[in-house]
Write a protein that holds these residues in place. Sequence first.
Motif, PDB file in Angstrom:
ATOM      1  N   VAL A   1       9.960   9.789   3.958  1.00 54.36           N
ATOM      2  CA  VAL A   1       9.662   8.707   4.899  1.00 54.36           C
ATOM      3  C   VAL A   1       9.274   7.469   4.100  1.00 54.36           C
ATOM      4  O   VAL A   1       8.966   7.553   2.906  1.00 54.36           O
ATOM      5  N   LEU A   2       9.289   6.325   4.750  1.00 58.78           N
ATOM      6  CA  LEU A   2       8.660   5.146   4.170  1.00 58.78           C
ATOM      7  C   LEU A   2       7.156   5.294   4.352  1.00 58.78           C
ATOM      8  O   LEU A   2       6.692   5.816   5.365  1.00 58.78           O
ATOM      9  N   MET A   3       6.392   4.819   3.391  1.00 57.36           N
ATOM     10  CA  MET A   3       4.945   5.030   3.437  1.00 57.36           C
ATOM     11  C   MET A   3       4.213   3.831   2.839  1.00 57.36           C
ATOM     12  O   MET A   3       4.585   3.322   1.792  1.00 57.36           O
ATOM     13  N   ASN A   4       3.184   3.386   3.543  1.00 58.67           N
ATOM     14  CA  ASN A   4       2.321   2.321   3.050  1.00 58.67           C
ATOM     15  C   ASN A   4       0.894   2.855   3.016  1.00 58.67           C
ATOM     16  O   ASN A   4       0.253   3.000   4.060  1.00 58.67           O
ATOM     17  N   ASP A   5       0.414   3.180   1.826  1.00 64.40           N
ATOM     18  CA  ASP A   5      -0.984   3.606   1.701  1.00 64.40           C
ATOM     19  C   ASP A   5      -1.801   2.349   1.365  1.00 64.40           C
ATOM     20  O   ASP A   5      -1.928   1.954   0.235  1.00 64.40           O
ATOM     21  N   TRP A   6      -2.340   1.753   2.406  1.00 65.59           N
ATOM     22  CA  TRP A   6      -2.972   0.444   2.321  1.00 65.59           C
ATOM     23  C   TRP A   6      -4.056   0.395   1.252  1.00 65.59           C
ATOM     24  O   TRP A   6      -4.806   1.352   1.063  1.00 65.59           O
ATOM     25  N   SER A   7      -4.152  -0.736   0.572  1.00 64.76           N
ATOM     26  CA  SER A   7      -5.160  -0.934  -0.472  1.00 64.76           C
ATOM     27  C   SER A   7      -6.106  -2.061  -0.079  1.00 64.76           C
ATOM     28  O   SER A   7      -5.661  -3.152   0.275  1.00 64.76           O
ATOM     29  N   ALA A   8      -7.407  -1.781  -0.128  1.00 60.59           N
ATOM     30  CA  ALA A   8      -8.422  -2.817   0.070  1.00 60.59           C
ATOM     31  C   ALA A   8      -8.769  -3.373  -1.307  1.00 60.59           C
ATOM     32  O   ALA A   8      -9.633  -2.856  -2.014  1.00 60.59           O
ATOM     33  N   ARG A   9      -8.076  -4.429  -1.702  1.00 60.56           N
ATOM     34  CA  ARG A   9      -8.183  -4.907  -3.081  1.00 60.56           C
ATOM     35  C   ARG A   9      -9.573  -5.457  -3.412  1.00 60.56           C
ATOM     36  O   ARG A   9      -9.992  -5.384  -4.575  1.00 60.56           O
ATOM     37  N   ASP A  10     -10.284  -6.007  -2.417  1.00 63.63           N
ATOM     38  CA  ASP A  10     -11.621  -6.510  -2.726  1.00 63.63           C
ATOM     39  C   ASP A  10     -12.556  -5.368  -3.104  1.00 63.63           C
ATOM     40  O   ASP A  10     -13.381  -5.498  -4.020  1.00 63.63           O
ATOM     41  N   ILE A  11     -12.404  -4.229  -2.438  1.00 69.65           N
ATOM     42  CA  ILE A  11     -13.194  -3.050  -2.803  1.00 69.65           C
ATOM     43  C   ILE A  11     -12.699  -2.475  -4.130  1.00 69.65           C
ATOM     44  O   ILE A  11     -13.489  -2.102  -4.998  1.00 69.65           O
ATOM     45  N   GLN A  12     -11.389  -2.427  -4.288  1.00 74.62           N
ATOM     46  CA  GLN A  12     -10.822  -1.849  -5.498  1.00 74.62           C
ATOM     47  C   GLN A  12     -11.243  -2.629  -6.739  1.00 74.62           C
ATOM     48  O   GLN A  12     -11.483  -2.045  -7.797  1.00 74.62           O
ATOM     49  N   LYS A  13     -11.323  -3.940  -6.623  1.00 73.99           N
ATOM     50  CA  LYS A  13     -11.717  -4.762  -7.771  1.00 73.99           C
ATOM     51  C   LYS A  13     -13.087  -4.351  -8.285  1.00 73.99           C
ATOM     52  O   LYS A  13     -13.330  -4.348  -9.496  1.00 73.99           O
ATOM     53  N   TRP A  14     -13.975  -3.980  -7.361  1.00 71.59           N
ATOM     54  CA  TRP A  14     -15.328  -3.580  -7.761  1.00 71.59           C
ATOM     55  C   TRP A  14     -15.345  -2.171  -8.333  1.00 71.59           C
ATOM     56  O   TRP A  14     -15.980  -1.903  -9.343  1.00 71.59           O
ATOM     57  N   GLU A  15     -14.628  -1.232  -7.709  1.00 66.98           N
ATOM     58  CA  GLU A  15     -14.790   0.172  -8.087  1.00 66.98           C
ATOM     59  C   GLU A  15     -13.793   0.648  -9.144  1.00 66.98           C
ATOM     60  O   GLU A  15     -13.977   1.722  -9.726  1.00 66.98           O
ATOM     61  N   TYR A  16     -12.759  -0.137  -9.417  1.00 74.65           N
ATOM     62  CA  TYR A  16     -11.665   0.349 -10.269  1.00 74.65           C
ATOM     63  C   TYR A  16     -12.157   0.747 -11.658  1.00 74.65           C
ATOM     64  O   TYR A  16     -11.715   1.743 -12.224  1.00 74.65           O
TER      65      TYR A  16
END
Length: 211
Positions: free
Chosen positions: A28-43
Amino acid sequence: IGAFVGTGNALGEPIDIREAADKIFGLVLMNDWSARDIQKWEYVPLGPFTAKNVATTISPWIVTTDALAPFRCATSAGTQVDPEPLPYLRDPNYGSYNINLSVAIQDEEMAAPHVISRTNFRYMYWTVEQQLVHHSVTGCNMQPGDLLGSGTISGTSPDSYGSMLELSWRGSKTVSLGGEKTRKFLADNDTVVMRGYCQGDKFRVGFGDCS
């Protein structure tokens, strides 16, 4: 792209790479959404975690691997040399599917979505078969209906990058939506539309919109 597991495996019995293709029901097509503002902090140093468990969207139907069989093709890499797979991941039938993919954005004022990226599934270095085998190598029992995401599918040119983070180069560039509209990241009430299809001789196999 998302891959749905078909038959799975028993607990403690890893899947053999030579059997992996038969255990995948379809894509299937799939979009696993990313919250980049959160990711920037926790990455760093945690890696993406809460930034990736926000939501997942898939297209409306599963395209079986039988339907996709005529569109088997080589990956863009051709062979796996760098990095070289560990022995349990070396696939004698290493290859992919020729699936044309696009991503578009539409805001509330636009009459139609504007395409911001075009790419192809064959650009993925690692295959869905290898992903399934790797997931099961420690004996994890995969179940019918389990869904595995391929990860971002980016080509070699800027207009084939598969995420807004890449397209805007971490917010340093604007992405045109046609006319004077631009984006660096998604805005409230934007609609993201992913589309994919395999093109045959006078026929097409489509996945439906993922939006």
